[in-house]
Design a protein around this motif. Structure first.
Motif, PDB file in Angstrom:
ATOM      1  N   ILE A  63      -9.374 -37.851  56.520  1.00  0.00           N
ATOM      2  CA  ILE A  63     -10.591 -37.142  56.491  1.00  0.00           C
ATOM      3  C   ILE A  63     -10.318 -35.789  55.877  1.00  0.00           C
ATOM      4  CG2 ILE A  63     -12.032 -36.009  57.913  1.00  0.00           C
ATOM      5  CD1 ILE A  63     -11.353 -38.131  60.095  1.00  0.00           C
ATOM      6  N   VAL A  64     -10.992 -35.550  54.830  1.00  0.00           N
ATOM      7  CA  VAL A  64     -10.977 -34.308  54.110  1.00  0.00           C
ATOM      8  C   VAL A  64     -12.071 -33.423  54.823  1.00  0.00           C
ATOM      9  CG1 VAL A  64     -11.150 -32.931  51.800  1.00  0.00           C
ATOM     10  CG2 VAL A  64     -10.287 -35.533  51.774  1.00  0.00           C
ATOM     11  N   LEU A  65     -11.639 -32.266  55.384  1.00  0.00           N
ATOM     12  CA  LEU A  65     -12.116 -31.354  56.143  1.00  0.00           C
ATOM     13  C   LEU A  65     -12.299 -29.927  55.492  1.00  0.00           C
ATOM     14  CD1 LEU A  65     -13.297 -30.768  59.027  1.00  0.00           C
ATOM     15  CD2 LEU A  65     -11.167 -29.802  59.600  1.00  0.00           C
ATOM     16  N   SER A  66     -13.674 -29.338  55.284  1.00  0.00           N
ATOM     17  CA  SER A  66     -13.855 -28.086  54.720  1.00  0.00           C
ATOM     18  C   SER A  66     -13.366 -26.847  55.716  1.00  0.00           C
ATOM     19  CB  SER A  66     -15.503 -27.813  54.309  1.00  0.00           C
ATOM     20  OG  SER A  66     -15.527 -26.507  53.887  1.00  0.00           O
ATOM     21  N   ILE A  67     -12.439 -25.841  55.395  1.00  0.00           N
ATOM     22  CA  ILE A  67     -11.858 -25.071  56.416  1.00  0.00           C
ATOM     23  C   ILE A  67     -12.565 -23.696  55.740  1.00  0.00           C
ATOM     24  CG2 ILE A  67      -9.910 -26.499  57.029  1.00  0.00           C
ATOM     25  CD1 ILE A  67      -8.440 -24.781  54.860  1.00  0.00           C
ATOM     26  N   ARG A  68     -13.310 -23.577  55.108  1.00  0.00           N
ATOM     27  CA  ARG A  68     -13.735 -22.053  54.655  1.00  0.00           C
ATOM     28  C   ARG A  68     -15.433 -22.498  54.192  1.00  0.00           C
ATOM     29  NH1 ARG A  68     -10.277 -20.419  49.702  1.00  0.00           N
ATOM     30  NH2 ARG A  68     -11.793 -18.740  49.365  1.00  0.00           N
ATOM     31  N   ALA A  69     -16.162 -21.202  54.482  1.00  0.00           N
ATOM     32  CA  ALA A  69     -17.468 -21.257  54.302  1.00  0.00           C
ATOM     33  C   ALA A  69     -18.117 -22.266  55.219  1.00  0.00           C
ATOM     34  CB  ALA A  69     -17.754 -21.441  52.561  1.00  0.00           C
ATOM     35  N   GLU A 109     -17.166 -29.672  65.980  1.00  0.00           N
ATOM     36  CA  GLU A 109     -17.251 -28.912  64.979  1.00  0.00           C
ATOM     37  C   GLU A 109     -17.564 -27.625  65.525  1.00  0.00           C
ATOM     38  OE1 GLU A 109     -20.308 -28.705  61.276  1.00  0.00           O
ATOM     39  OE2 GLU A 109     -20.097 -30.588  62.141  1.00  0.00           O
ATOM     40  N   GLU A 110     -18.478 -27.538  66.267  1.00  0.00           N
ATOM     41  CA  GLU A 110     -18.951 -26.038  66.955  1.00  0.00           C
ATOM     42  C   GLU A 110     -17.652 -25.148  67.457  1.00  0.00           C
ATOM     43  OE1 GLU A 110     -22.169 -25.449  69.965  1.00  0.00           O
ATOM     44  OE2 GLU A 110     -23.433 -26.772  68.624  1.00  0.00           O
ATOM     45  N   GLU A 111     -16.827 -25.852  68.083  1.00  0.00           N
ATOM     46  CA  GLU A 111     -15.794 -25.080  68.608  1.00  0.00           C
ATOM     47  C   GLU A 111     -14.802 -24.420  67.356  1.00  0.00           C
ATOM     48  OE1 GLU A 111     -11.707 -26.077  71.301  1.00  0.00           O
ATOM     49  OE2 GLU A 111     -13.497 -27.349  71.480  1.00  0.00           O
ATOM     50  N   LEU A 112     -14.788 -25.622  66.240  1.00  0.00           N
ATOM     51  CA  LEU A 112     -13.857 -25.201  65.240  1.00  0.00           C
ATOM     52  C   LEU A 112     -14.698 -23.960  64.389  1.00  0.00           C
ATOM     53  CD1 LEU A 112     -11.365 -25.784  63.498  1.00  0.00           C
ATOM     54  CD2 LEU A 112     -12.764 -27.406  62.298  1.00  0.00           C
ATOM     55  N   VAL A 113     -15.898 -24.273  64.443  1.00  0.00           N
ATOM     56  CA  VAL A 113     -16.555 -22.855  63.453  1.00  0.00           C
ATOM     57  C   VAL A 113     -16.213 -21.897  64.252  1.00  0.00           C
ATOM     58  CG1 VAL A 113     -18.871 -22.162  63.035  1.00  0.00           C
ATOM     59  CG2 VAL A 113     -17.954 -24.484  62.502  1.00  0.00           C
ATOM     60  N   ALA A 114     -16.321 -21.752  65.646  1.00  0.00           N
ATOM     61  CA  ALA A 114     -16.181 -20.476  66.334  1.00  0.00           C
ATOM     62  C   ALA A 114     -14.909 -19.850  66.263  1.00  0.00           C
ATOM     63  CB  ALA A 114     -16.395 -20.682  67.911  1.00  0.00           C
ATOM     64  N   LYS A 115     -13.939 -20.679  65.671  1.00  0.00           N
ATOM     65  CA  LYS A 115     -12.721 -20.034  65.433  1.00  0.00           C
ATOM     66  C   LYS A 115     -12.354 -19.216  63.936  1.00  0.00           C
ATOM     67  CE  LYS A 115     -10.001 -23.550  68.055  1.00  0.00           C
ATOM     68  NZ  LYS A 115      -9.028 -22.790  68.707  1.00  0.00           N
ATOM     69  N   GLY A 118     -12.623 -13.803  58.946  1.00  0.00           N
ATOM     70  CA  GLY A 118     -12.522 -13.382  57.607  1.00  0.00           C
ATOM     71  C   GLY A 118     -13.845 -12.497  57.475  1.00  0.00           C
ATOM     72  N   ALA A 119     -13.377 -11.410  56.317  1.00  0.00           N
ATOM     73  CA  ALA A 119     -14.358 -10.478  56.226  1.00  0.00           C
ATOM     74  C   ALA A 119     -15.375 -10.848  55.247  1.00  0.00           C
ATOM     75  CB  ALA A 119     -13.585  -9.231  55.398  1.00  0.00           C
ATOM     76  N   THR A 120     -14.956 -11.572  54.229  1.00  0.00           N
ATOM     77  CA  THR A 120     -16.105 -12.071  53.296  1.00  0.00           C
ATOM     78  C   THR A 120     -16.743 -13.488  53.598  1.00  0.00           C
ATOM     79  OG1 THR A 120     -14.491 -12.766  51.576  1.00  0.00           O
ATOM     80  CG2 THR A 120     -15.161 -10.618  51.179  1.00  0.00           C
ATOM     81  N   PHE A 121     -15.859 -14.456  53.934  1.00  0.00           N
ATOM     82  CA  PHE A 121     -16.310 -15.678  54.336  1.00  0.00           C
ATOM     83  C   PHE A 121     -15.274 -16.219  55.177  1.00  0.00           C
ATOM     84  CE2 PHE A 121     -13.927 -16.180  50.291  1.00  0.00           C
ATOM     85  CZ  PHE A 121     -12.876 -16.917  50.606  1.00  0.00           C
ATOM     86  N   LEU A 122     -15.851 -16.939  56.506  1.00  0.00           N
ATOM     87  CA  LEU A 122     -15.027 -17.369  57.278  1.00  0.00           C
ATOM     88  C   LEU A 122     -14.400 -18.496  57.143  1.00  0.00           C
ATOM     89  CD1 LEU A 122     -17.832 -17.051  60.443  1.00  0.00           C
ATOM     90  CD2 LEU A 122     -16.157 -15.416  59.742  1.00  0.00           C
ATOM     91  N   GLN A 123     -12.910 -18.633  57.534  1.00  0.00           N
ATOM     92  CA  GLN A 123     -12.223 -19.878  57.337  1.00  0.00           C
ATOM     93  C   GLN A 123     -11.455 -20.028  58.664  1.00  0.00           C
ATOM     94  OE1 GLN A 123      -9.909 -19.137  53.968  1.00  0.00           O
ATOM     95  NE2 GLN A 123      -8.980 -17.094  54.810  1.00  0.00           N
ATOM     96  N   VAL A 124     -10.659 -21.227  58.653  1.00  0.00           N
ATOM     97  CA  VAL A 124      -9.792 -21.566  59.923  1.00  0.00           C
ATOM     98  C   VAL A 124      -8.513 -21.962  59.245  1.00  0.00           C
ATOM     99  CG1 VAL A 124     -11.605 -22.379  61.336  1.00  0.00           C
ATOM    100  CG2 VAL A 124     -10.844 -24.082  59.845  1.00  0.00           C
TER     101      VAL A 124
END
Length: 385
Positions: A63-69, A109-115, A118-124
């Motif tokens: 599973i390829v997962l997006s981890i930023r933006a 997904e919601e729980e992951l997004v909440a983690k 980042g200053a310019t864009f969010l990432q995990v």
């Protein structure tokens, strides 16, 4: 009672890494590079760049997962791809069904997004992903749960496709009845938009003059989407007695975006009482002896799709459809009776879309309920566990 465990205990997490700059190429040599959710398309990987040097690779079935933006967007890997730093691959270990993992990561997904940080864009990071907790039933039950969720999700996808096909049907009906509005193959008479509709721009927002004493809801550009008006986040500003006459909305008004996506339009149906509009929008009131609003909104849509608005949009800095340009826009005018026949066809299509929407909402509720129960252990056969 099943013990909770972290994802990292049952799943290999391969974090992407950007290859060296000199290794990039567009000749499709080496490995296709997946840099982020921008390389996902219609549920598949759609790489735009390649690299001759890769250190982190996906495998078929990952599973390829997006981890930023766009944190949480995901797609199956159908081969070997270079993983850029905007993605991670999740590879199920023995004892974890990859299909179960797919639905579980959707649920989380919601729980992951909440983690995200980042200053310019969010990432995990790897830790954020790996510390997500799950309860893991036996493999046979994982597969059964995944199958149930997949069946309901497939039904939801079919409903969405049906709605999209109905939109295509409306477009096909327009082209069949009236022809291409850019080429006008049927030779309909043409008039400037300003002679077909009374138009005006909305009120300019001036925060210095706002008192809050006569605040009323108003439409802005973001509220007007193609064929629908979103009233979930209306803002307010002052509209006094004179403003109410000048900037008031009436059912049947055609609302047209001046900027953003110039020409994007929808019909106001009186969704909110005592509502007005801002300068980012045109209000157009058709002369009913010449044109129907339903015909005009589809005319604008197909003109937009086929480049028919480009000569009327000012693009010195940001694209704008000014009041003067809108008034000059040539409009094909088939007989009103034919326009009304088209409107009747649209009403039938919209009625079908409403039925599909009700069924889709029911399926969405069912899917969400099944997810909640599945990952809380309520769909498990505990005697077999």
């Amino acid at each position: 009672m099943t013990e909770k465990m972290q994802l990292s205990a049952v799943c290999e997490i391969i974090m992407g890494q950007a290859p060296k700059g000199e290794s990039y190429n567009t000749a499709r040599d080496g490995w296709a590079l997946i840099a982020g959710a921008g390389d996902f398309s219609a549920g598949k990987l759609a790489p735009k760049k390649w690299t001759t040097e890769a250190s982190k690779l996906s495998k078929t079935g990952d599973i390829v997962l997006s981890i930023r933006a766009s944190i949480g967007a995901k797609v199956w890997s159908d081969g070997e791809f270079c993983l850029g730093r905007g993605v991670a691959a999740l590879r199920a270990k023995a004892g974890l069904s990859k299909e179960f993992l797919w639905h579980w990561i959707t649920f989380k997904e919601e729980e992951l997004v909440a983690k995200g940080k980042g200053a310019t864009f969010l990432q995990v990071n790897r830790g954020d992903i790996g510390e997500l907790e799950m309860e893991l039933p036996p493999l046979a039950q994982q597969r059964r749960i995944a199958t149930v969720l997949e069946r309901v999700d497939s039904l939801r996808a079919k409903r969405r496709k049906a709605v999209a096909l109905l939109d295509d049907l409306a477009q096909a009906a327009f082209l069949d009845m009236f022809g291409d509005p850019v080429m006008n193959p049927k030779g309909w008479p043409v008039l400037p938009f300003g002679e077909v509709c009374e138009t005006r721009l909305g009120k300019m927002l001036d925060s210095k003059r706002e008192t809050g004493r006569s605040g009323r809801p108003y439409l802005r550009n973001a509220n007007v989407q193609w064929f629908r008006i979103d009233t979930t986040d209306l803002l307010e500003m002052d509209f006094n007695g004179k403003d109410k006459v000048t900037y008031g909305l009436a059912p049947g008004d055609l609302m047209i975006c001046e900027g953003g996506e110039p020409g994007r339009a929808a019909i106001w149906r009186g969704e909110v009482e005592d509502c007005y509009f801002q300068k980012a929008l045109h209000r157009a009131r058709p002369n009913v002896e010449l044109a129907r609003a339903e015909y005009l909104v589809w005319m604008l849509r197909i003109l937009s799709m086929r480049g028919g608005l480009s000569d009327h949009v000012s693009t010195a800095t940001i694209a704008h459809l000014t009041g003067a340009k809108l008034k000059l826009l040539p409009i094909l005018l088939p007989p009103v009776k034919l326009q009304q026949e088209f409107t009747s066809r649209l009403e039938a299509v919209e009625e079908m879309k409403k039925r599909h929407a009700v069924q889709l909402a029911t399926l969405d509720e069912l899917f969400e309920s099944l997810q909640q129960r599945a990952f809380a252990g309520q769909l498990w056969d505990h005697e077999a566990a």
